[in-house]
Write a protein that holds these residues in place. Structure first.
Motif, PDB file in Angstrom:
ATOM      1  N   ARG A  82      -1.632   4.908   6.115  1.00 55.68           N
ATOM      2  CA  ARG A  82      -0.661   5.989   6.316  1.00 55.68           C
ATOM      3  C   ARG A  82       0.531   5.859   5.365  1.00 55.68           C
ATOM      4  N   ALA A  83       0.794   4.649   4.888  1.00 58.18           N
ATOM      5  CA  ALA A  83       1.883   4.444   3.927  1.00 58.18           C
ATOM      6  C   ALA A  83       1.582   5.125   2.601  1.00 58.18           C
ATOM      7  N   THR A  84       0.310   5.429   2.347  1.00 57.48           N
ATOM      8  CA  THR A  84      -0.079   6.121   1.114  1.00 57.48           C
ATOM      9  C   THR A  84      -0.325   7.606   1.359  1.00 57.48           C
ATOM     10  N   THR A  85      -0.034   8.074   2.570  1.00 53.14           N
ATOM     11  CA  THR A  85      -0.245   9.476   2.924  1.00 53.14           C
ATOM     12  C   THR A  85       1.102  10.184   2.915  1.00 53.14           C
ATOM     13  N   THR A  86       1.235  11.188   2.082  1.00 55.95           N
ATOM     14  CA  THR A  86       2.522  11.830   1.847  1.00 55.95           C
ATOM     15  C   THR A  86       3.165  12.355   3.122  1.00 55.95           C
ATOM     16  N   ASN A  87       4.462  12.066   3.263  1.00 55.98           N
ATOM     17  CA  ASN A  87       5.345  12.580   4.322  1.00 55.98           C
ATOM     18  C   ASN A  87       5.121  11.966   5.697  1.00 55.98           C
ATOM     19  N   SER A 136       2.865  -2.418  10.235  1.00 55.35           N
ATOM     20  CA  SER A 136       2.138  -2.457   8.960  1.00 55.35           C
ATOM     21  C   SER A 136       2.583  -1.342   8.038  1.00 55.35           C
ATOM     22  N   PHE A 137       2.798  -0.143   8.604  1.00 53.90           N
ATOM     23  CA  PHE A 137       3.274   1.005   7.830  1.00 53.90           C
ATOM     24  C   PHE A 137       4.619   0.682   7.180  1.00 53.90           C
ATOM     25  N   THR A 138       5.549   0.184   7.987  1.00 56.11           N
ATOM     26  CA  THR A 138       6.893  -0.134   7.486  1.00 56.11           C
ATOM     27  C   THR A 138       6.833  -1.222   6.416  1.00 56.11           C
ATOM     28  N   SER A 139       6.007  -2.247   6.659  1.00 54.00           N
ATOM     29  CA  SER A 139       5.887  -3.329   5.683  1.00 54.00           C
ATOM     30  C   SER A 139       5.314  -2.830   4.359  1.00 54.00           C
ATOM     31  N   ALA A 140       4.318  -1.929   4.453  1.00 52.93           N
ATOM     32  CA  ALA A 140       3.696  -1.399   3.238  1.00 52.93           C
ATOM     33  C   ALA A 140       4.690  -0.567   2.431  1.00 52.93           C
ATOM     34  N   ILE A 141       5.491   0.264   3.127  1.00 54.47           N
ATOM     35  CA  ILE A 141       6.501   1.072   2.426  1.00 54.47           C
ATOM     36  C   ILE A 141       7.527   0.160   1.754  1.00 54.47           C
ATOM     37  N   ASP A 143       7.135  -2.949   0.921  1.00 53.50           N
ATOM     38  CA  ASP A 143       6.461  -3.685  -0.143  1.00 53.50           C
ATOM     39  C   ASP A 143       6.340  -2.823  -1.395  1.00 53.50           C
ATOM     40  N   MET A 144       5.993  -1.543  -1.185  1.00 55.47           N
ATOM     41  CA  MET A 144       5.864  -0.637  -2.319  1.00 55.47           C
ATOM     42  C   MET A 144       7.216  -0.462  -3.024  1.00 55.47           C
ATOM     43  N   LYS A 145       8.288  -0.305  -2.228  1.00 56.74           N
ATOM     44  CA  LYS A 145       9.618  -0.167  -2.828  1.00 56.74           C
ATOM     45  C   LYS A 145       9.980  -1.404  -3.642  1.00 56.74           C
ATOM     46  N   GLU A 146       9.731  -2.586  -3.053  1.00 55.69           N
ATOM     47  CA  GLU A 146      10.058  -3.822  -3.751  1.00 55.69           C
ATOM     48  C   GLU A 146       9.278  -3.942  -5.059  1.00 55.69           C
ATOM     49  N   LYS A 147       7.996  -3.568  -5.005  1.00 50.04           N
ATOM     50  CA  LYS A 147       7.170  -3.678  -6.213  1.00 50.04           C
ATOM     51  C   LYS A 147       7.575  -2.650  -7.263  1.00 50.04           C
ATOM     52  N   LEU A 148       7.904  -1.426  -6.810  1.00 50.24           N
ATOM     53  CA  LEU A 148       8.356  -0.413  -7.758  1.00 50.24           C
ATOM     54  C   LEU A 148       9.658  -0.832  -8.416  1.00 50.24           C
ATOM     55  N   ALA A 208       6.583   7.599   2.104  1.00 50.07           N
ATOM     56  CA  ALA A 208       5.137   7.381   2.218  1.00 50.07           C
ATOM     57  C   ALA A 208       4.371   8.227   1.216  1.00 50.07           C
ATOM     58  N   GLY A 209       3.433   7.590   0.529  1.00 50.91           N
ATOM     59  CA  GLY A 209       2.563   8.300  -0.397  1.00 50.91           C
ATOM     60  C   GLY A 209       3.183   8.584  -1.749  1.00 50.91           C
ATOM     61  N   GLU A 210       4.471   8.250  -1.906  1.00 50.22           N
ATOM     62  CA  GLU A 210       5.156   8.581  -3.155  1.00 50.22           C
ATOM     63  C   GLU A 210       5.243   7.387  -4.085  1.00 50.22           C
ATOM     64  N   GLY A 211       5.294   7.672  -5.377  1.00 46.31           N
ATOM     65  CA  GLY A 211       5.492   6.645  -6.383  1.00 46.31           C
ATOM     66  C   GLY A 211       6.756   6.950  -7.171  1.00 46.31           C
ATOM     67  N   ILE A 212       6.648   6.925  -8.469  1.00 44.81           N
ATOM     68  CA  ILE A 212       7.807   7.158  -9.326  1.00 44.81           C
ATOM     69  C   ILE A 212       8.090   8.656  -9.472  1.00 44.81           C
TER      70      ILE A 212
END
Length: 378
Positions: A82-87, A136-141, A143-148, A208-212
Protein backbone atom coordinates in the motif's frame (compact mmCIF):
# COMPACT_ATOMS: atom_id res chain seq x y z
CA UNK A 1 -15.29 -23.75 14.70
CA UNK A 2 -14.85 -26.46 12.06
CA UNK A 3 -17.99 -25.26 10.25
CA UNK A 4 -16.76 -21.67 10.31
CA UNK A 5 -13.40 -22.72 8.86
CA UNK A 6 -15.09 -24.73 6.11
CA UNK A 7 -17.34 -21.77 5.26
CA UNK A 8 -14.34 -19.45 4.83
CA UNK A 9 -12.51 -21.94 2.63
CA UNK A 10 -15.48 -22.80 0.43
CA UNK A 11 -16.57 -19.17 0.01
CA UNK A 12 -13.17 -17.53 -0.23
CA UNK A 13 -13.76 -16.01 -3.69
CA UNK A 14 -17.26 -14.76 -2.83
CA UNK A 15 -16.02 -13.16 0.41
CA UNK A 16 -13.17 -11.43 -1.43
CA UNK A 17 -15.62 -10.15 -4.03
CA UNK A 18 -17.99 -8.74 -1.37
CA UNK A 19 -15.06 -7.14 0.42
CA UNK A 20 -13.80 -5.57 -2.80
CA UNK A 21 -17.25 -4.14 -3.62
CA UNK A 22 -17.60 -2.60 -0.15
CA UNK A 23 -14.06 -1.23 -0.17
CA UNK A 24 -14.65 0.40 -3.57
CA UNK A 25 -17.84 2.02 -2.30
CA UNK A 26 -16.46 3.16 1.06
CA UNK A 27 -12.79 3.96 0.33
CA UNK A 28 -12.45 6.42 -2.52
CA UNK A 29 -8.73 5.89 -3.27
CA UNK A 30 -9.31 2.16 -3.82
CA UNK A 31 -11.33 2.95 -6.95
CA UNK A 32 -8.08 3.92 -8.70
CA UNK A 33 -6.41 0.62 -7.79
CA UNK A 34 -6.65 -2.51 -9.94
CA UNK A 35 -8.51 -5.52 -8.53
CA UNK A 36 -5.36 -7.61 -8.42
CA UNK A 37 -3.39 -4.95 -6.56
CA UNK A 38 -6.33 -4.20 -4.27
CA UNK A 39 -6.75 -7.80 -3.17
CA UNK A 40 -3.04 -8.12 -2.61
CA UNK A 41 -2.43 -10.55 0.31
CA UNK A 42 -6.08 -10.82 1.41
CA UNK A 43 -6.89 -14.30 0.02
CA UNK A 44 -3.86 -15.69 1.86
CA UNK A 45 -4.98 -14.08 5.13
CA UNK A 46 -8.44 -15.68 4.79
CA UNK A 47 -6.90 -19.09 4.12
CA UNK A 48 -4.69 -18.76 7.19
CA UNK A 49 -7.60 -17.69 9.42
CA UNK A 50 -9.56 -20.74 8.25
CA UNK A 51 -6.60 -23.01 9.06
CA UNK A 52 -6.35 -21.52 12.55
CA UNK A 53 -10.07 -22.04 13.14
CA UNK A 54 -9.71 -25.70 12.18
CA UNK A 55 -7.07 -26.27 14.83
CA UNK A 56 -7.96 -23.94 17.70
CA UNK A 57 -11.00 -22.83 19.70
CA UNK A 58 -9.36 -19.81 21.28
CA UNK A 59 -6.88 -17.14 20.28
CA UNK A 60 -4.27 -17.75 23.02
CA UNK A 61 -2.98 -21.11 21.70
CA UNK A 62 -3.42 -19.82 18.13
CA UNK A 63 -0.74 -17.17 18.69
CA UNK A 64 1.99 -19.79 18.28
CA UNK A 65 0.42 -21.37 15.21
CA UNK A 66 2.45 -21.21 11.98
CA UNK A 67 -0.64 -19.96 10.12
CA UNK A 68 -0.86 -17.03 12.53
CA UNK A 69 2.75 -16.18 11.74
CA UNK A 70 1.84 -16.26 8.05
CA UNK A 71 -0.96 -13.76 8.71
CA UNK A 72 1.55 -11.41 10.31
CA UNK A 73 3.88 -11.75 7.31
CA UNK A 74 1.05 -11.18 4.82
CA UNK A 75 -0.07 -8.14 6.81
CA UNK A 76 3.43 -6.69 6.66
CA UNK A 77 3.52 -7.29 2.90
CA UNK A 78 0.06 -5.70 2.58
CA UNK A 79 1.25 -2.51 4.29
CA UNK A 80 4.42 -2.30 2.22
CA UNK A 81 2.42 -2.78 -0.97
CA UNK A 82 0.00 0.00 0.00
CA UNK A 83 3.01 2.31 0.46
CA UNK A 84 3.47 2.08 -3.32
CA UNK A 85 -0.22 2.73 -4.04
CA UNK A 86 -0.93 6.38 -4.75
CA UNK A 87 -2.85 8.41 -2.14
CA UNK A 88 -3.20 5.62 0.42
CA UNK A 89 -2.84 6.52 4.10
CA UNK A 90 -2.90 4.55 7.36
CA UNK A 91 -6.60 5.44 7.68
CA UNK A 92 -7.42 3.70 4.39
CA UNK A 93 -5.51 0.58 5.44
CA UNK A 94 -7.38 0.37 8.75
CA UNK A 95 -10.69 0.86 6.92
CA UNK A 96 -9.85 -2.09 4.66
CA UNK A 97 -9.51 -4.36 7.69
CA UNK A 98 -12.67 -3.01 9.33
CA UNK A 99 -14.58 -3.78 6.14
CA UNK A 100 -13.08 -7.27 6.05
CA UNK A 101 -14.15 -7.89 9.65
CA UNK A 102 -17.72 -6.82 8.85
CA UNK A 103 -17.90 -8.99 5.73
CA UNK A 104 -16.59 -12.03 7.60
CA UNK A 105 -18.88 -11.65 10.61
CA UNK A 106 -21.91 -11.07 8.33
CA UNK A 107 -21.17 -14.26 6.39
CA UNK A 108 -20.61 -16.31 9.53
CA UNK A 109 -23.79 -14.99 11.17
CA UNK A 110 -25.87 -15.73 8.08
CA UNK A 111 -24.64 -19.33 8.24
CA UNK A 112 -25.27 -19.52 12.03
CA UNK A 113 -21.64 -20.42 12.76
CA UNK A 114 -20.63 -17.22 14.53
CA UNK A 115 -19.94 -17.80 18.24
CA UNK A 116 -17.64 -16.56 20.98
CA UNK A 117 -14.70 -18.70 19.87
CA UNK A 118 -15.02 -17.63 16.24
CA UNK A 119 -15.30 -14.01 17.35
CA UNK A 120 -12.13 -14.35 19.44
CA UNK A 121 -10.08 -15.73 16.55
CA UNK A 122 -11.34 -13.11 14.10
CA UNK A 123 -10.99 -10.19 16.48
CA UNK A 124 -7.45 -10.81 17.61
CA UNK A 125 -5.98 -11.99 14.32
CA UNK A 126 -7.42 -9.05 12.40
CA UNK A 127 -6.49 -6.56 15.12
CA UNK A 128 -2.89 -7.74 14.97
CA UNK A 129 -3.02 -7.72 11.16
CA UNK A 130 -4.20 -4.09 11.27
CA UNK A 131 -1.40 -3.08 13.62
CA UNK A 132 1.31 -4.84 11.61
CA UNK A 133 0.01 -3.60 8.25
CA UNK A 134 -0.25 0.03 9.43
CA UNK A 135 3.20 -0.16 11.01
CA UNK A 136 4.68 -1.67 7.84
CA UNK A 137 3.03 1.02 5.69
CA UNK A 138 4.47 3.82 7.83
CA UNK A 139 7.92 2.22 7.90
CA UNK A 140 7.93 1.78 4.12
CA UNK A 141 6.96 5.44 3.54
CA UNK A 142 9.64 6.64 5.98
CA UNK A 143 12.17 4.28 4.43
CA UNK A 144 11.35 5.60 0.97
CA UNK A 145 11.74 9.21 2.16
CA UNK A 146 15.08 8.42 3.78
CA UNK A 147 16.33 6.68 0.65
CA UNK A 148 15.11 9.45 -1.65
CA UNK A 149 16.73 12.11 0.54
CA UNK A 150 19.86 10.00 0.94
CA UNK A 151 20.35 9.38 -2.77
CA UNK A 152 19.63 13.03 -3.57
CA UNK A 153 22.15 14.15 -0.96
CA UNK A 154 24.67 11.71 -2.42
CA UNK A 155 23.95 12.87 -5.97
CA UNK A 156 24.44 16.52 -4.95
CA UNK A 157 28.05 15.74 -4.06
CA UNK A 158 28.90 14.87 -7.66
CA UNK A 159 28.14 18.24 -9.34
CA UNK A 160 29.71 20.12 -6.44
CA UNK A 161 32.82 17.94 -6.79
CA UNK A 162 32.84 18.64 -10.53
CA UNK A 163 32.59 22.37 -9.85
CA UNK A 164 35.51 22.28 -7.38
CA UNK A 165 37.54 20.24 -9.86
CA UNK A 166 36.83 22.72 -12.65
CA UNK A 167 37.79 25.67 -10.46
CA UNK A 168 40.94 23.86 -9.34
CA UNK A 169 41.91 23.46 -12.99
CA UNK A 170 41.70 27.20 -13.61
CA UNK A 171 45.08 28.63 -14.53
CA UNK A 172 45.57 32.38 -15.07
CA UNK A 173 47.99 31.54 -17.86
CA UNK A 174 45.39 29.58 -19.82
CA UNK A 175 43.81 31.11 -22.90
CA UNK A 176 40.64 33.21 -22.38
CA UNK A 177 38.66 30.53 -24.22
CA UNK A 178 39.88 27.76 -21.87
CA UNK A 179 39.16 29.88 -18.80
CA UNK A 180 35.66 30.66 -20.06
CA UNK A 181 34.95 26.98 -20.79
CA UNK A 182 36.12 25.96 -17.32
CA UNK A 183 33.92 28.63 -15.71
CA UNK A 184 30.95 27.38 -17.71
CA UNK A 185 31.59 23.85 -16.47
CA UNK A 186 31.69 25.00 -12.84
CA UNK A 187 28.60 27.19 -13.22
CA UNK A 188 26.61 24.42 -14.89
CA UNK A 189 27.51 21.94 -12.15
CA UNK A 190 26.52 24.38 -9.39
CA UNK A 191 23.20 25.18 -11.12
CA UNK A 192 22.54 21.46 -11.38
CA UNK A 193 23.23 21.00 -7.66
CA UNK A 194 20.70 23.76 -6.86
CA UNK A 195 18.03 21.88 -8.82
CA UNK A 196 18.85 18.74 -6.85
CA UNK A 197 18.44 20.68 -3.60
CA UNK A 198 14.91 21.58 -4.76
CA UNK A 199 14.36 17.85 -5.18
CA UNK A 200 15.38 17.31 -1.55
CA UNK A 201 12.54 19.55 -0.39
CA UNK A 202 10.08 17.60 -2.56
CA UNK A 203 11.36 14.26 -1.24
CA UNK A 204 10.63 15.26 2.36
CA UNK A 205 6.90 15.59 1.55
CA UNK A 206 6.58 12.39 -0.51
CA UNK A 207 3.38 10.38 -0.04
CA UNK A 208 2.35 6.80 -0.77
CA UNK A 209 3.17 5.69 -4.29
CA UNK A 210 5.10 8.86 -5.07
CA UNK A 211 8.72 9.34 -6.02
CA UNK A 212 10.57 12.42 -7.19
CA UNK A 213 9.03 15.57 -8.66
CA UNK A 214 9.85 16.07 -12.34
CA UNK A 215 9.90 19.46 -14.06
CA UNK A 216 9.32 19.02 -17.78
CA UNK A 217 10.41 21.61 -20.33
CA UNK A 218 11.29 21.69 -24.02
CA UNK A 219 15.02 21.17 -24.46
CA UNK A 220 17.83 19.50 -26.38
CA UNK A 221 18.46 16.57 -24.03
CA UNK A 222 21.60 15.51 -25.86
CA UNK A 223 23.45 18.43 -24.26
CA UNK A 224 22.64 17.03 -20.80
CA UNK A 225 23.74 13.54 -21.82
CA UNK A 226 26.98 14.87 -23.28
CA UNK A 227 27.66 16.93 -20.17
CA UNK A 228 27.24 13.90 -17.85
CA UNK A 229 29.74 11.91 -19.89
CA UNK A 230 32.29 14.75 -19.95
CA UNK A 231 32.03 15.13 -16.17
CA UNK A 232 32.32 11.36 -15.67
CA UNK A 233 35.49 11.27 -17.78
CA UNK A 234 37.04 13.83 -15.44
CA UNK A 235 36.22 11.78 -12.33
CA UNK A 236 36.47 8.09 -13.23
CA UNK A 237 39.47 6.03 -14.31
CA UNK A 238 37.88 3.60 -16.82
CA UNK A 239 37.45 4.86 -20.37
CA UNK A 240 33.89 6.06 -21.10
CA UNK A 241 32.85 6.10 -24.75
CA UNK A 242 29.80 8.03 -25.99
CA UNK A 243 28.36 7.32 -29.43
CA UNK A 244 25.21 8.77 -30.98
CA UNK A 245 23.40 9.05 -34.29
CA UNK A 246 22.36 12.61 -33.42
CA UNK A 247 23.77 15.67 -31.68
CA UNK A 248 20.39 17.33 -31.14
CA UNK A 249 17.43 15.53 -29.54
CA UNK A 250 14.57 17.98 -29.04
CA UNK A 251 11.57 17.12 -26.90
CA UNK A 252 9.84 17.78 -23.57
CA UNK A 253 12.07 16.32 -20.84
CA UNK A 254 13.17 16.78 -17.27
CA UNK A 255 16.84 17.33 -17.98
CA UNK A 256 17.85 17.19 -14.31
CA UNK A 257 16.13 13.83 -13.82
CA UNK A 258 17.66 12.33 -16.97
CA UNK A 259 21.09 13.56 -15.91
CA UNK A 260 20.63 11.89 -12.52
CA UNK A 261 19.43 8.72 -14.21
CA UNK A 262 22.47 8.57 -16.49
CA UNK A 263 24.85 9.46 -13.65
CA UNK A 264 23.48 6.56 -11.60
CA UNK A 265 23.90 4.13 -14.48
CA UNK A 266 27.42 5.29 -15.33
CA UNK A 267 28.50 5.33 -11.67
CA UNK A 268 27.20 1.80 -11.13
CA UNK A 269 28.85 0.65 -14.36
CA UNK A 270 32.16 1.96 -13.05
CA UNK A 271 31.59 0.57 -9.55
CA UNK A 272 30.62 -2.94 -10.61
CA UNK A 273 32.30 -3.16 -14.01
CA UNK A 274 35.63 -4.53 -15.12
CA UNK A 275 38.04 -1.60 -14.81
CA UNK A 276 40.08 -2.84 -17.78
CA UNK A 277 37.16 -2.50 -20.21
CA UNK A 278 35.57 0.78 -21.35
CA UNK A 279 32.03 1.75 -20.42
CA UNK A 280 30.00 2.29 -23.55
CA UNK A 281 27.13 4.79 -23.68
CA UNK A 282 25.05 4.89 -26.84
CA UNK A 283 22.26 7.26 -27.86
CA UNK A 284 20.01 6.39 -30.79
CA UNK A 285 17.32 8.86 -31.84
CA UNK A 286 14.07 7.87 -33.53
CA UNK A 287 11.23 10.05 -34.78
CA UNK A 288 9.27 10.19 -31.50
CA UNK A 289 11.71 8.71 -29.00
CA UNK A 290 15.33 7.88 -28.30
CA UNK A 291 17.17 4.96 -26.72
CA UNK A 292 19.92 5.39 -24.16
CA UNK A 293 22.09 2.35 -23.37
CA UNK A 294 24.88 1.94 -20.82
CA UNK A 295 27.07 -1.17 -21.11
CA UNK A 296 29.87 -2.53 -18.95
CA UNK A 297 31.84 -5.74 -18.68
CA UNK A 298 32.13 -7.40 -15.29
CA UNK A 299 30.27 -9.57 -12.78
CA UNK A 300 26.72 -10.12 -14.12
CA UNK A 301 23.52 -9.58 -12.16
CA UNK A 302 21.87 -12.97 -11.52
CA UNK A 303 18.80 -13.47 -13.70
CA UNK A 304 16.52 -14.13 -10.72
CA UNK A 305 17.52 -10.77 -9.19
CA UNK A 306 17.25 -8.60 -12.30
CA UNK A 307 13.63 -7.54 -11.72
CA UNK A 308 14.13 -7.16 -7.97
CA UNK A 309 16.84 -4.50 -8.22
CA UNK A 310 14.32 -1.96 -9.60
CA UNK A 311 12.13 -2.34 -6.50
CA UNK A 312 13.07 0.11 -3.76
CA UNK A 313 11.52 -2.22 -1.14
CA UNK A 314 14.20 -4.81 -1.94
CA UNK A 315 17.23 -2.54 -1.85
CA UNK A 316 18.64 -3.83 1.45
CA UNK A 317 19.26 -7.30 0.02
CA UNK A 318 22.52 -8.58 -1.44
CA UNK A 319 22.11 -9.91 -4.95
CA UNK A 320 25.10 -12.17 -5.44
CA UNK A 321 27.56 -14.31 -3.57
CA UNK A 322 30.53 -12.01 -4.08
CA UNK A 323 29.50 -9.57 -1.38
CA UNK A 324 28.35 -6.92 -3.83
CA UNK A 325 25.33 -5.09 -2.52
CA UNK A 326 22.24 -3.97 -4.40
CA UNK A 327 22.65 -1.18 -6.96
CA UNK A 328 20.55 0.99 -4.62
CA UNK A 329 17.43 3.09 -4.88
CA UNK A 330 19.10 4.79 -7.84
CA UNK A 331 17.67 2.05 -10.07
CA UNK A 332 14.20 2.61 -8.64
CA UNK A 333 14.61 6.23 -9.70
CA UNK A 334 15.91 5.16 -13.11
CA UNK A 335 12.70 3.19 -13.56
CA UNK A 336 10.52 6.02 -12.23
CA UNK A 337 12.15 8.65 -14.47
CA UNK A 338 11.91 6.39 -17.52
CA UNK A 339 8.23 5.58 -16.95
CA UNK A 340 7.45 9.24 -16.29
CA UNK A 341 8.81 9.93 -19.79
CA UNK A 342 6.53 7.24 -21.23
CA UNK A 343 9.40 4.80 -21.68
CA UNK A 344 10.66 1.49 -20.35
CA UNK A 345 13.85 -0.05 -18.96
CA UNK A 346 15.37 -3.20 -20.41
CA UNK A 347 18.17 -5.05 -18.63
CA UNK A 348 20.39 -7.82 -19.98
CA UNK A 349 23.27 -9.19 -17.93
CA UNK A 350 25.41 -12.24 -18.69
CA UNK A 351 28.98 -13.25 -17.92
CA UNK A 352 29.87 -13.34 -21.61
CA UNK A 353 28.15 -10.16 -22.84
CA UNK A 354 28.36 -8.03 -19.70
CA UNK A 355 25.58 -5.79 -18.33
CA UNK A 356 23.48 -3.45 -20.47
CA UNK A 357 20.75 -1.07 -19.34
CA UNK A 358 18.62 0.09 -22.27
CA UNK A 359 16.34 3.06 -21.61
CA UNK A 360 13.61 4.15 -24.01
CA UNK A 361 12.43 7.77 -23.62
CA UNK A 362 9.45 9.32 -25.43
CA UNK A 363 10.07 12.85 -26.69
CA UNK A 364 6.60 14.30 -26.22
CA UNK A 365 4.87 12.14 -23.62
CA UNK A 366 4.48 15.13 -21.29
CA UNK A 367 3.60 18.79 -21.47
CA UNK A 368 5.84 21.39 -19.82
CA UNK A 369 5.28 21.62 -16.05
CA UNK A 370 5.79 19.73 -12.78
CA UNK A 371 4.65 16.13 -12.28
CA UNK A 372 5.06 13.69 -9.37
CA UNK A 373 6.62 10.41 -10.51
CA UNK A 374 5.40 7.06 -9.22
CA UNK A 375 7.52 4.36 -7.63
CA UNK A 376 5.89 1.02 -8.31
CA UNK A 377 6.09 -2.17 -6.23
CA UNK A 378 7.12 -4.33 -9.20
Amino acid sequence: MQKAARLLKENNKEIIKKWEEKVNSEIEVSQKTSSLALRNQLPHILEDIAEIMERHNDFEPAKNDEEYKKIIKNSLDHGRHRATTTNYTVAEILKEYFVLYRVLTDNLREANVYDESTSSILKYTLEMAMIKSASSFTSAINDMKEKLVGTLAHDIRNPISYAFLALDLLDPEDSPETIEETKKMATSSLNYSLKLIEGLLDAISVEAGEGITLNFEKANIYKDIEWVIEEAKMIFTPEIILTSNSSSIIGVFDGTAIRRMLENLVTNAVKYGDQTHPIQVNVHEFENSFNLTVHNKGIPIPEEKQAEIFNYLEQSKSYNGDGIRSWGIGLSLVKAVTEAHGGEVELTSTKKQGTTFKIKIEKYKNKPGKVKSLITYK
